[in-house]
Design a protein around this motif. Structure first.
Motif, PDB file in Angstrom:
ATOM      1  N   HIS A  76       1.691   7.842  -5.907  1.00  0.00           N
ATOM      2  CA  HIS A  76       0.446   8.616  -5.989  1.00  0.00           C
ATOM      3  C   HIS A  76      -0.673   7.819  -6.656  1.00  0.00           C
ATOM      4  N   LEU A  77      -0.737   6.526  -6.312  1.00  0.00           N
ATOM      5  CA  LEU A  77      -1.769   5.638  -6.836  1.00  0.00           C
ATOM      6  C   LEU A  77      -2.686   5.201  -5.698  1.00  0.00           C
ATOM      7  N   ASN A  78      -3.930   4.905  -6.044  1.00  0.00           N
ATOM      8  CA  ASN A  78      -4.902   4.454  -5.063  1.00  0.00           C
ATOM      9  C   ASN A  78      -4.957   2.921  -5.093  1.00  0.00           C
ATOM     10  N   PRO A  79      -4.624   2.262  -3.969  1.00  0.00           N
ATOM     11  CA  PRO A  79      -4.660   0.800  -3.966  1.00  0.00           C
ATOM     12  C   PRO A  79      -6.055   0.206  -4.142  1.00  0.00           C
ATOM     13  N   GLU A  80      -7.071   1.027  -3.990  1.00  0.00           N
ATOM     14  CA  GLU A  80      -8.446   0.549  -4.139  1.00  0.00           C
ATOM     15  C   GLU A  80      -8.909   0.564  -5.596  1.00  0.00           C
ATOM     16  N   GLU A  81      -8.095   1.128  -6.486  1.00  0.00           N
ATOM     17  CA  GLU A  81      -8.443   1.202  -7.908  1.00  0.00           C
ATOM     18  C   GLU A  81      -7.468   0.371  -8.729  1.00  0.00           C
ATOM     19  N   ARG A  95       0.842  -1.214   0.000  1.00  0.00           N
ATOM     20  CA  ARG A  95       0.000   0.000   0.000  1.00  0.00           C
ATOM     21  C   ARG A  95       0.876   1.263   0.000  1.00  0.00           C
ATOM     22  N   SER A  96       1.950   1.237   0.747  1.00  0.00           N
ATOM     23  CA  SER A  96       2.872   2.378   0.773  1.00  0.00           C
ATOM     24  C   SER A  96       3.539   2.588  -0.580  1.00  0.00           C
ATOM     25  N   SER A 146      -5.628  -5.191 -10.254  1.00  0.00           N
ATOM     26  CA  SER A 146      -6.152  -4.829  -8.937  1.00  0.00           C
ATOM     27  C   SER A 146      -5.035  -4.992  -7.901  1.00  0.00           C
ATOM     28  N   TYR A 201       2.155   1.953  -3.453  1.00  0.00           N
ATOM     29  CA  TYR A 201       1.123   2.630  -4.241  1.00  0.00           C
ATOM     30  C   TYR A 201       1.134   4.125  -3.925  1.00  0.00           C
ATOM     31  N   LYS A 202       1.132   4.436  -2.629  1.00  0.00           N
ATOM     32  CA  LYS A 202       1.070   5.843  -2.215  1.00  0.00           C
ATOM     33  C   LYS A 202       2.308   6.618  -2.641  1.00  0.00           C
TER      34      LYS A 202
END
Length: 145
Positions: free
Chosen positions: A41-46, A34-35, A108, A37-38
């Protein structure tokens, strides 16, 4: 606690401890992902594009191999400057190709996490091979004296 201090540890206690450690490691791996992704600057939920999935894997694996906590990265720019290399990008691409989902246009979080299983297995094989090699050298050294 009293039982452990007075009677010692039994096999069941060790099994519970091992299971707890494994769960902690799995949870930490997901948080590190998750980090990653962040950091980008990406959303792990998308869902993310295959190019972004490769970048996420690249952030995660280069930090893992360098002993860096992904959540402590200052910025994407700092990561690109210090750790992003053509070799690391090629490795991330190879893990995608070796995964159960090699040819999708977007991925995903769960699918990207599956790529990490490929990485984890490759890393374990590497560690095992290195251990075997060192053991063989030590045994050879011991017998040569």
């Amino acid at each position: 606690q009293d039982r452990i201090f007075h009677q010692g540890v039994v096999q069941q206690d060790l099994a519970v401890l091992a299971a707890m450690i494994e769960l902690y490691i799995r949870d930490d791996a997901k948080e590190q992902l998750r980090s990653a992704y962040k950091t980008l600057h990406l959303n792990p939920e998308e869902k993310v594009s295959s190019h972004s999935a490769r970048d996420v894997l690249n952030v995660y694996t280069t930090c893992f191999q360098s002993g860096i906590n992904v959540s402590r990265l200052i910025s994407e720019e700092a990561w690109r400057e210090k750790l992003d290399t053509p070799d690391s990008r090629a490795k991330a691409e190879s893990w995608i190709k070796a995964s159960p989902y090699p040819d999708l246009e977007s991925y995903s979080f769960t699918q990207v996490h599956a790529f990490l299983q490929v990485f984890a297995e490759a890393h374990l094989h590497h560690v095992h091979d290195m251990w075997s090699s060192m053991k063989d050298r030590l045994l050879t050294f011991e017998g040569s004296s």
